[in-house]
Design an enzyme around this catalytic site. Structure first.
Site, PDB file in Angstrom:
ATOM      1  N   GLU A 131       0.797  -1.227   0.000  1.00 12.23           N
ATOM      2  CA  GLU A 131       0.000   0.000   0.000  1.00 12.23           C
ATOM      3  C   GLU A 131       0.832   1.280   0.000  1.00 12.23           C
ATOM      4  OE1 GLU A 131      -0.215  -2.452   2.223  1.00 12.23           O
ATOM      5  OE2 GLU A 131      -0.433  -1.715   4.288  1.00 12.23           O
ATOM      6  N   ASN A 132       2.136   1.156   0.212  1.00  3.78           N
ATOM      7  CA  ASN A 132       2.949   2.366   0.115  1.00  3.78           C
ATOM      8  C   ASN A 132       3.248   2.740  -1.338  1.00  3.78           C
ATOM      9  OD1 ASN A 132       4.503  -0.092   0.434  1.00  3.78           O
ATOM     10  ND2 ASN A 132       6.320   1.180   0.328  1.00  3.78           N
TER      11      ASN A 132
END
Lengths: 237, 244
Positions: free
Chosen positions: A71-72
Protein backbone atom coordinates in the site's frame (compact mmCIF):
# COMPACT_ATOMS: atom_id res chain seq x y z
CA UNK A 1 -12.76 -25.46 -4.11
CA UNK A 2 -13.48 -28.56 -2.06
CA UNK A 3 -11.05 -30.49 -4.15
CA UNK A 4 -8.28 -27.97 -3.67
CA UNK A 5 -8.99 -27.86 0.05
CA UNK A 6 -8.69 -31.58 0.48
CA UNK A 7 -5.60 -31.69 -1.71
CA UNK A 8 -4.06 -28.99 0.40
CA UNK A 9 -5.02 -30.85 3.53
CA UNK A 10 -3.31 -33.97 2.29
CA UNK A 11 -0.23 -32.03 1.35
CA UNK A 12 -0.11 -30.36 4.71
CA UNK A 13 -0.62 -33.63 6.50
CA UNK A 14 2.32 -35.00 4.57
CA UNK A 15 4.51 -32.00 5.31
CA UNK A 16 3.45 -31.74 8.92
CA UNK A 17 5.38 -34.87 9.95
CA UNK A 18 8.95 -33.49 10.03
CA UNK A 19 7.76 -30.44 11.99
CA UNK A 20 6.08 -32.35 14.79
CA UNK A 21 8.96 -31.83 17.18
CA UNK A 22 8.72 -28.06 16.85
CA UNK A 23 5.13 -27.80 18.00
CA UNK A 24 2.88 -30.07 19.97
CA UNK A 25 -0.36 -29.77 18.04
CA UNK A 26 -1.54 -28.34 14.74
CA UNK A 27 0.06 -26.35 11.96
CA UNK A 28 3.15 -24.19 12.52
CA UNK A 29 3.54 -20.70 11.05
CA UNK A 30 4.95 -21.91 7.75
CA UNK A 31 2.21 -24.50 7.38
CA UNK A 32 -0.53 -21.96 8.14
CA UNK A 33 0.90 -19.67 5.43
CA UNK A 34 1.16 -22.62 3.05
CA UNK A 35 -2.41 -23.69 3.72
CA UNK A 36 -3.70 -20.17 3.05
CA UNK A 37 -1.62 -19.93 -0.12
CA UNK A 38 -3.55 -22.83 -1.67
CA UNK A 39 -6.62 -20.56 -1.78
CA UNK A 40 -4.91 -17.67 -3.62
CA UNK A 41 -6.24 -17.96 -7.17
CA UNK A 42 -4.37 -17.52 -10.42
CA UNK A 43 -4.54 -13.94 -11.70
CA UNK A 44 -5.44 -12.31 -8.39
CA UNK A 45 -4.22 -9.02 -6.95
CA UNK A 46 -3.19 -9.64 -3.36
CA UNK A 47 -2.11 -7.55 -0.39
CA UNK A 48 -0.28 -9.38 2.41
CA UNK A 49 -0.09 -8.04 5.96
CA UNK A 50 3.05 -7.97 8.07
CA UNK A 51 4.13 -11.18 9.86
CA UNK A 52 2.85 -14.66 8.96
CA UNK A 53 0.71 -13.30 6.08
CA UNK A 54 3.91 -12.14 4.32
CA UNK A 55 4.98 -15.79 4.11
CA UNK A 56 1.96 -16.71 1.97
CA UNK A 57 3.69 -15.46 -1.19
CA UNK A 58 6.40 -18.11 -1.05
CA UNK A 59 3.85 -20.95 -0.92
CA UNK A 60 1.46 -20.01 -3.74
CA UNK A 61 1.44 -23.09 -5.99
CA UNK A 62 3.56 -23.00 -9.15
CA UNK A 63 1.71 -22.02 -12.27
CA UNK A 64 -0.40 -19.33 -10.60
CA UNK A 65 0.45 -15.74 -11.52
CA UNK A 66 -0.31 -13.42 -8.60
CA UNK A 67 0.37 -9.66 -8.42
CA UNK A 68 1.30 -8.38 -4.96
CA UNK A 69 0.21 -4.91 -3.92
CA UNK A 70 1.97 -3.01 -1.16
CA UNK A 71 0.00 0.00 0.00
CA UNK A 72 2.95 2.37 0.11
CA UNK A 73 2.80 2.44 -3.68
CA UNK A 74 3.83 -0.63 -5.66
CA UNK A 75 1.98 -3.25 -7.69
CA UNK A 76 4.20 -6.16 -8.65
CA UNK A 77 6.25 -6.51 -5.48
CA UNK A 78 8.97 -9.13 -5.84
CA UNK A 79 11.11 -11.02 -3.35
CA UNK A 80 13.59 -9.56 -0.88
CA UNK A 81 16.58 -7.93 -2.60
CA UNK A 82 20.16 -9.17 -2.64
CA UNK A 83 22.78 -6.95 -0.99
CA UNK A 84 23.52 -5.31 -4.39
CA UNK A 85 19.85 -4.61 -5.11
CA UNK A 86 19.13 -2.91 -1.76
CA UNK A 87 17.44 0.46 -2.35
CA UNK A 88 16.06 2.50 0.57
CA UNK A 89 13.55 4.02 -1.88
CA UNK A 90 12.09 0.59 -2.68
CA UNK A 91 10.35 -0.80 0.39
CA UNK A 92 7.10 -2.50 1.39
CA UNK A 93 4.42 -1.44 3.84
CA UNK A 94 6.46 -2.97 6.66
CA UNK A 95 9.31 -0.65 5.58
CA UNK A 96 11.46 -3.63 4.57
CA UNK A 97 13.44 -3.51 1.31
CA UNK A 98 11.80 -5.34 -1.59
CA UNK A 99 12.21 -5.67 -5.36
CA UNK A 100 9.83 -4.87 -8.22
CA UNK A 101 9.02 -7.53 -10.83
CA UNK A 102 9.09 -6.82 -14.59
CA UNK A 103 5.68 -5.28 -15.26
CA UNK A 104 5.51 -3.55 -11.87
CA UNK A 105 4.12 -0.05 -11.40
CA UNK A 106 4.64 2.72 -8.85
CA UNK A 107 1.94 5.17 -7.76
CA UNK A 108 1.17 7.67 -5.03
CA UNK A 109 -0.82 6.98 -1.85
CA UNK A 110 -4.06 8.44 -3.22
CA UNK A 111 -4.04 5.93 -6.08
CA UNK A 112 -2.79 3.11 -3.88
CA UNK A 113 -5.67 3.46 -1.47
CA UNK A 114 -8.13 3.96 -4.34
CA UNK A 115 -7.09 0.45 -5.38
CA UNK A 116 -7.95 -0.72 -1.86
CA UNK A 117 -11.03 1.37 -1.11
CA UNK A 118 -12.38 1.08 -4.66
CA UNK A 119 -12.60 -2.74 -4.34
CA UNK A 120 -9.88 -3.43 -6.91
CA UNK A 121 -7.73 -5.71 -4.73
CA UNK A 122 -9.00 -9.30 -4.66
CA UNK A 123 -7.54 -10.71 -1.46
CA UNK A 124 -5.91 -9.35 1.67
CA UNK A 125 -4.34 -11.64 4.27
CA UNK A 126 -3.98 -10.18 7.76
CA UNK A 127 -3.23 -11.22 11.32
CA UNK A 128 -5.76 -10.90 14.14
CA UNK A 129 -5.99 -10.23 17.84
CA UNK A 130 -9.67 -11.26 17.86
CA UNK A 131 -12.34 -12.30 15.36
CA UNK A 132 -16.05 -12.36 16.19
CA UNK A 133 -18.75 -14.82 15.13
CA UNK A 134 -19.99 -12.23 12.62
CA UNK A 135 -16.56 -11.70 11.10
CA UNK A 136 -15.71 -8.51 13.00
CA UNK A 137 -11.96 -8.06 13.22
CA UNK A 138 -9.81 -6.51 15.95
CA UNK A 139 -6.14 -6.34 15.03
CA UNK A 140 -4.79 -2.84 15.69
CA UNK A 141 -5.17 -2.00 19.38
CA UNK A 142 -5.78 -3.64 22.73
CA UNK A 143 -7.31 -0.36 23.89
CA UNK A 144 -4.76 -0.13 26.71
CA UNK A 145 -4.61 3.44 28.01
CA UNK A 146 -0.82 3.76 27.94
CA UNK A 147 -0.35 2.31 24.45
CA UNK A 148 0.62 4.53 21.51
CA UNK A 149 -2.27 3.97 19.09
CA UNK A 150 -1.22 3.11 15.53
CA UNK A 151 -3.54 1.88 12.78
CA UNK A 152 -1.74 2.15 9.43
CA UNK A 153 -3.76 0.82 6.49
CA UNK A 154 -5.59 -1.99 8.31
CA UNK A 155 -8.99 -0.25 8.46
CA UNK A 156 -8.82 0.70 4.77
CA UNK A 157 -7.86 -2.83 3.74
CA UNK A 158 -10.70 -4.55 5.60
CA UNK A 159 -13.23 -1.95 4.39
CA UNK A 160 -12.24 -2.15 0.73
CA UNK A 161 -10.59 -5.43 -0.28
CA UNK A 162 -13.03 -7.98 -1.72
CA UNK A 163 -11.95 -10.96 0.40
CA UNK A 164 -10.25 -10.84 3.81
CA UNK A 165 -8.38 -13.91 5.00
CA UNK A 166 -7.04 -14.08 8.55
CA UNK A 167 -4.04 -16.13 9.65
CA UNK A 168 -3.81 -16.39 13.42
CA UNK A 169 -2.97 -18.66 16.30
CA UNK A 170 -6.24 -20.12 17.50
CA UNK A 171 -5.73 -18.88 21.06
CA UNK A 172 -3.58 -16.29 22.83
CA UNK A 173 -0.27 -17.26 24.42
CA UNK A 174 -2.23 -17.73 27.66
CA UNK A 175 -4.67 -20.08 25.98
CA UNK A 176 -7.59 -17.64 25.81
CA UNK A 177 -9.92 -17.87 22.83
CA UNK A 178 -9.36 -15.32 20.05
CA UNK A 179 -12.51 -16.34 18.18
CA UNK A 180 -15.31 -14.86 20.26
CA UNK A 181 -19.03 -13.96 20.18
CA UNK A 182 -17.99 -10.27 20.15
CA UNK A 183 -14.55 -8.70 20.01
CA UNK A 184 -13.57 -7.04 23.29
CA UNK A 185 -10.71 -5.03 21.70
CA UNK A 186 -11.45 -1.98 19.53
CA UNK A 187 -12.59 -3.05 16.06
CA UNK A 188 -10.67 -2.71 12.81
CA UNK A 189 -13.84 -3.42 10.82
CA UNK A 190 -17.33 -4.92 11.15
CA UNK A 191 -18.31 -8.14 9.37
CA UNK A 192 -15.23 -8.09 7.16
CA UNK A 193 -13.57 -11.51 7.61
CA UNK A 194 -14.29 -14.30 5.10
CA UNK A 195 -12.08 -17.11 6.38
CA UNK A 196 -9.78 -17.88 9.31
CA UNK A 197 -6.68 -20.05 8.98
CA UNK A 198 -5.58 -20.93 12.50
CA UNK A 199 -2.95 -23.38 13.68
CA UNK A 200 -5.78 -25.83 14.35
CA UNK A 201 -8.38 -25.41 11.62
CA UNK A 202 -9.81 -23.56 8.64
CA UNK A 203 -13.04 -21.76 9.51
CA UNK A 204 -15.39 -19.91 7.15
CA UNK A 205 -17.48 -16.95 8.30
CA UNK A 206 -21.00 -17.45 6.91
CA UNK A 207 -24.48 -16.01 7.47
CA UNK A 208 -25.30 -19.22 9.41
CA UNK A 209 -22.26 -18.88 11.66
CA UNK A 210 -18.66 -20.06 11.82
CA UNK A 211 -18.21 -23.22 9.75
CA UNK A 212 -15.20 -25.45 10.37
CA UNK A 213 -14.18 -26.86 6.97
CA UNK A 214 -10.82 -28.42 7.72
CA UNK A 215 -8.77 -29.65 10.68
CA UNK A 216 -5.01 -29.65 11.10
CA UNK A 217 -3.55 -33.17 11.20
CA UNK A 218 -4.31 -35.10 14.41
CA UNK A 219 -6.58 -32.33 15.69
CA UNK A 220 -10.19 -33.19 16.54
CA UNK A 221 -13.27 -30.98 16.14
CA UNK A 222 -13.83 -31.17 19.91
CA UNK A 223 -10.27 -29.97 20.53
CA UNK A 224 -10.89 -26.91 18.36
CA UNK A 225 -14.35 -26.28 19.79
CA UNK A 226 -12.94 -26.31 23.33
CA UNK A 227 -10.57 -23.47 22.34
CA UNK A 228 -13.19 -21.37 20.52
CA UNK A 229 -15.54 -18.89 22.20
CA UNK A 230 -18.29 -19.52 19.66
CA UNK A 231 -20.21 -22.66 18.78
CA UNK A 232 -18.77 -23.96 15.49
CA UNK A 233 -20.68 -25.70 12.71
CA UNK A 234 -18.80 -28.84 11.73
CA UNK A 235 -18.79 -29.19 7.92
CA UNK A 236 -16.74 -32.36 8.20
CA UNK A 237 -19.75 -34.18 9.60
CA UNK B 1 10.03 34.09 -16.72
CA UNK B 2 9.15 31.26 -14.41
CA UNK B 3 11.98 29.79 -12.43
CA UNK B 4 11.06 28.03 -9.19
CA UNK B 5 14.66 27.21 -8.25
CA UNK B 6 15.74 28.45 -4.81
CA UNK B 7 19.40 28.52 -3.87
CA UNK B 8 19.19 26.85 -0.47
CA UNK B 9 16.89 24.90 1.83
CA UNK B 10 17.33 27.65 4.44
CA UNK B 11 15.95 30.30 2.06
CA UNK B 12 13.13 27.97 1.00
CA UNK B 13 11.77 27.45 4.54
CA UNK B 14 12.39 31.02 5.81
CA UNK B 15 8.72 32.11 5.74
CA UNK B 16 7.29 29.14 7.65
CA UNK B 17 5.58 30.73 10.66
CA UNK B 18 4.84 29.59 14.20
CA UNK B 19 1.53 27.70 14.23
CA UNK B 20 1.63 26.71 10.56
CA UNK B 21 0.44 23.36 9.26
CA UNK B 22 3.19 21.51 7.42
CA UNK B 23 2.80 18.33 5.37
CA UNK B 24 6.01 16.32 5.18
CA UNK B 25 6.38 13.63 2.51
CA UNK B 26 7.81 10.19 3.11
CA UNK B 27 6.77 6.74 4.24
CA UNK B 28 9.40 5.87 6.80
CA UNK B 29 12.63 7.14 5.27
CA UNK B 30 11.55 6.60 1.64
CA UNK B 31 10.81 10.07 0.30
CA UNK B 32 11.64 11.89 3.54
CA UNK B 33 13.00 15.37 2.64
CA UNK B 34 15.62 15.30 5.34
CA UNK B 35 17.60 18.39 4.22
CA UNK B 36 14.41 20.50 4.16
CA UNK B 37 13.41 19.20 7.61
CA UNK B 38 16.84 20.05 9.00
CA UNK B 39 16.53 23.54 7.49
CA UNK B 40 13.17 23.90 9.29
CA UNK B 41 14.86 22.88 12.55
CA UNK B 42 17.54 25.57 11.98
CA UNK B 43 14.78 28.06 11.12
CA UNK B 44 12.98 27.27 14.40
CA UNK B 45 9.26 27.79 13.65
CA UNK B 46 7.24 26.38 16.58
CA UNK B 47 3.74 25.10 17.42
CA UNK B 48 3.54 23.38 14.07
CA UNK B 49 0.89 20.87 13.09
CA UNK B 50 2.74 18.25 11.08
CA UNK B 51 1.12 15.74 8.74
CA UNK B 52 3.18 12.64 7.89
CA UNK B 53 2.41 8.93 7.90
CA UNK B 54 4.83 8.33 10.78
CA UNK B 55 6.82 10.25 13.39
CA UNK B 56 10.36 9.65 12.17
CA UNK B 57 13.11 7.47 13.51
CA UNK B 58 16.23 7.98 15.58
CA UNK B 59 17.11 11.62 16.33
CA UNK B 60 17.29 13.05 12.80
CA UNK B 61 14.76 14.33 10.28
CA UNK B 62 11.14 14.40 11.45
CA UNK B 63 12.02 12.81 14.81
CA UNK B 64 14.54 15.62 15.40
CA UNK B 65 11.94 18.27 14.50
CA UNK B 66 9.65 16.73 17.13
CA UNK B 67 12.47 16.41 19.67
CA UNK B 68 13.30 20.09 19.14
CA UNK B 69 9.82 20.95 20.51
CA UNK B 70 8.63 22.53 17.26
CA UNK B 71 5.62 20.24 16.77
CA UNK B 72 2.43 20.76 18.78
CA UNK B 73 0.40 18.16 16.96
CA UNK B 74 1.01 15.18 14.68
CA UNK B 75 -1.60 13.92 12.21
CA UNK B 76 -0.53 10.43 11.16
CA UNK B 77 -1.56 6.80 10.73
CA UNK B 78 1.32 4.99 12.39
CA UNK B 79 3.21 7.01 15.01
CA UNK B 80 5.56 4.25 16.13
CA UNK B 81 8.17 2.31 14.19
CA UNK B 82 11.19 0.25 15.11
CA UNK B 83 13.44 3.24 15.75
CA UNK B 84 10.93 5.84 16.90
CA UNK B 85 12.19 7.02 20.27
CA UNK B 86 11.17 10.65 20.42
CA UNK B 87 7.41 10.69 19.80
CA UNK B 88 6.34 7.90 22.20
CA UNK B 89 7.99 9.60 25.16
CA UNK B 90 6.49 13.03 24.43
CA UNK B 91 3.08 11.47 23.80
CA UNK B 92 3.11 9.55 27.09
CA UNK B 93 4.00 12.78 28.88
CA UNK B 94 1.16 14.68 27.16
CA UNK B 95 3.64 17.01 25.48
CA UNK B 96 2.38 16.42 21.95
CA UNK B 97 -1.09 15.93 20.46
CA UNK B 98 -1.93 13.07 18.13
CA UNK B 99 -4.72 12.79 15.58
CA UNK B 100 -4.70 9.16 14.47
CA UNK B 101 -6.06 8.63 10.95
CA UNK B 102 -6.31 5.42 8.90
CA UNK B 103 -3.63 5.54 6.21
CA UNK B 104 -6.03 5.57 3.25
CA UNK B 105 -8.26 8.15 4.91
CA UNK B 106 -5.15 10.27 5.51
CA UNK B 107 -4.24 10.01 1.82
CA UNK B 108 -7.78 10.77 0.67
CA UNK B 109 -8.15 13.72 3.07
CA UNK B 110 -4.97 15.18 1.59
CA UNK B 111 -6.05 14.42 -2.00
CA UNK B 112 -9.45 16.00 -1.33
CA UNK B 113 -7.78 19.08 0.16
CA UNK B 114 -5.77 19.51 -3.01
CA UNK B 115 -8.80 18.98 -5.24
CA UNK B 116 -11.07 21.50 -3.50
CA UNK B 117 -13.32 18.84 -1.97
CA UNK B 118 -14.14 19.85 1.63
CA UNK B 119 -15.30 16.41 2.82
CA UNK B 120 -16.09 12.91 1.60
CA UNK B 121 -17.66 9.67 2.81
CA UNK B 122 -15.79 6.40 3.25
CA UNK B 123 -16.49 2.94 4.67
CA UNK B 124 -13.09 2.95 6.37
CA UNK B 125 -13.37 3.08 10.19
CA UNK B 126 -17.16 2.58 10.34
CA UNK B 127 -17.96 0.84 13.65
CA UNK B 128 -14.51 1.58 15.10
CA UNK B 129 -13.29 4.10 17.69
CA UNK B 130 -11.83 6.25 14.88
CA UNK B 131 -15.35 7.03 13.61
CA UNK B 132 -16.41 8.38 17.01
CA UNK B 133 -18.08 11.79 16.81
CA UNK B 134 -18.15 11.81 13.01
CA UNK B 135 -21.26 11.93 10.80
CA UNK B 136 -22.41 8.52 9.55
CA UNK B 137 -24.52 8.42 6.41
CA UNK B 138 -26.10 5.48 4.61
CA UNK B 139 -25.70 5.18 0.84
CA UNK B 140 -27.16 2.22 -1.06
CA UNK B 141 -27.57 0.23 2.13
CA UNK B 142 -24.06 0.76 3.50
CA UNK B 143 -22.84 3.06 6.27
CA UNK B 144 -20.10 5.57 5.52
CA UNK B 145 -18.25 7.99 7.77
CA UNK B 146 -17.71 11.62 6.78
CA UNK B 147 -14.11 12.79 6.75
CA UNK B 148 -12.91 16.37 6.28
CA UNK B 149 -10.18 17.29 3.84
CA UNK B 150 -6.71 18.37 4.92
CA UNK B 151 -4.80 21.39 3.65
CA UNK B 152 -1.49 22.87 4.71
CA UNK B 153 0.42 26.10 4.63
CA UNK B 154 3.52 24.27 3.45
CA UNK B 155 4.45 20.88 2.03
CA UNK B 156 8.03 19.65 2.25
CA UNK B 157 8.62 16.83 -0.20
CA UNK B 158 11.40 15.05 -2.06
CA UNK B 159 11.56 14.14 -5.74
CA UNK B 160 14.15 12.67 -8.05
CA UNK B 161 14.04 15.23 -10.79
CA UNK B 162 12.49 18.62 -11.60
CA UNK B 163 12.59 21.29 -14.31
CA UNK B 164 12.30 25.00 -13.55
CA UNK B 165 8.50 24.90 -14.02
CA UNK B 166 8.34 22.43 -11.13
CA UNK B 167 7.36 19.34 -13.12
CA UNK B 168 8.40 16.36 -11.02
CA UNK B 169 9.28 12.72 -11.29
CA UNK B 170 9.92 10.53 -8.27
CA UNK B 171 11.95 7.46 -7.37
CA UNK B 172 10.15 4.16 -6.81
CA UNK B 173 8.17 3.91 -3.54
CA UNK B 174 9.67 7.23 -2.36
CA UNK B 175 6.77 8.84 -4.27
CA UNK B 176 4.18 7.84 -1.62
CA UNK B 177 2.46 10.99 -0.22
CA UNK B 178 4.45 13.61 -2.17
CA UNK B 179 2.17 14.18 -5.22
CA UNK B 180 -0.99 14.62 -3.12
CA UNK B 181 0.76 16.80 -0.53
CA UNK B 182 2.04 18.99 -3.36
CA UNK B 183 -1.61 19.53 -4.36
CA UNK B 184 -2.89 20.25 -0.84
CA UNK B 185 -0.38 22.87 0.33
CA UNK B 186 -0.36 26.60 -0.36
CA UNK B 187 3.42 26.47 -0.70
CA UNK B 188 5.06 23.27 -1.92
CA UNK B 189 8.81 23.03 -1.37
CA UNK B 190 10.60 20.23 -3.20
CA UNK B 191 14.13 19.00 -2.68
CA UNK B 192 15.27 17.19 -5.81
CA UNK B 193 18.34 15.18 -6.67
CA UNK B 194 18.60 16.86 -10.04
CA UNK B 195 17.22 19.89 -11.87
CA UNK B 196 17.01 19.37 -15.63
CA UNK B 197 16.24 21.65 -18.57
CA UNK B 198 12.67 22.25 -19.77
CA UNK B 199 11.76 19.50 -22.18
CA UNK B 200 14.13 16.95 -20.66
CA UNK B 201 11.21 15.36 -18.81
CA UNK B 202 8.87 13.73 -21.30
CA UNK B 203 5.43 15.30 -20.73
CA UNK B 204 3.97 11.78 -20.72
CA UNK B 205 6.21 10.92 -17.76
CA UNK B 206 5.51 13.94 -15.56
CA UNK B 207 4.04 12.66 -12.28
CA UNK B 208 3.38 15.98 -10.56
CA UNK B 209 2.67 18.89 -12.95
CA UNK B 210 4.53 22.09 -12.06
CA UNK B 211 1.36 24.00 -11.17
CA UNK B 212 1.41 22.19 -7.79
CA UNK B 213 5.01 23.20 -7.02
CA UNK B 214 6.31 26.52 -5.71
CA UNK B 215 9.98 26.09 -4.82
CA UNK B 216 12.68 23.69 -5.98
CA UNK B 217 15.95 23.14 -4.14
CA UNK B 218 18.59 20.95 -5.71
CA UNK B 219 20.16 18.56 -3.18
CA UNK B 220 22.33 16.34 -5.32
CA UNK B 221 23.34 13.83 -2.67
CA UNK B 222 20.70 13.73 0.06
CA UNK B 223 21.47 12.06 3.36
CA UNK B 224 19.80 8.72 4.05
CA UNK B 225 17.85 8.57 7.31
CA UNK B 226 18.61 4.92 8.07
CA UNK B 227 22.34 5.54 7.63
CA UNK B 228 22.24 8.56 9.97
CA UNK B 229 20.31 6.52 12.56
CA UNK B 230 22.81 3.67 12.23
CA UNK B 231 25.68 6.12 12.70
CA UNK B 232 24.01 7.55 15.83
CA UNK B 233 23.74 11.03 14.30
CA UNK B 234 21.73 13.62 16.26
CA UNK B 235 20.36 16.79 14.64
CA UNK B 236 21.16 19.51 15.45
CA UNK B 237 24.54 18.30 16.76
CA UNK B 238 24.39 20.70 19.76
CA UNK B 239 21.44 18.71 21.15
CA UNK B 240 23.77 15.81 21.62
CA UNK B 241 26.21 17.89 23.64
CA UNK B 242 23.44 19.34 25.77
CA UNK B 243 21.72 16.00 26.26
CA UNK B 244 24.74 13.88 27.11
Amino acid sequence: MNQSVSKAAQENAKNAKPERDMQQVGWNREQMAKRCAQDIEDGSYVNLGIGIPEKVAQYVPDGREVIYHTENGLLGMGTAPSEDELDPDLINAGKKPVTAIPGASYFHHGDSFAMIRGNHIDVCVLGAMQVSAKGDLANWSTGAADAIPAVGGAMDLVAGVKTIYIITQHTTKNGEAKILPECTFPLTGQGVVSRIYSDLAVIDVTAQGLVLTELAPEVSFEYVQARTGVELINALG
Amino acid sequence: MIDKNISSCATAVADIKDGDTVMIGGFGEAGSPIELIHALIDHGAKDLTVINNNTGSGRVGLAALIENNQVAKMICSYPRTANSLVFPELYRNNKIQLELVPQGTLAERIRAGGAGVPAFYTKTSVGTPLAKGKEIRNFDGHDYVMERSLKADFALIKAKCADRYGNLIFNKTARNFAPIMAMAATNTLVQVNQVVALGDINPEHVVTPGIFVNRIIEVANPQQESQLVKDGVVYPPMNKVAGE
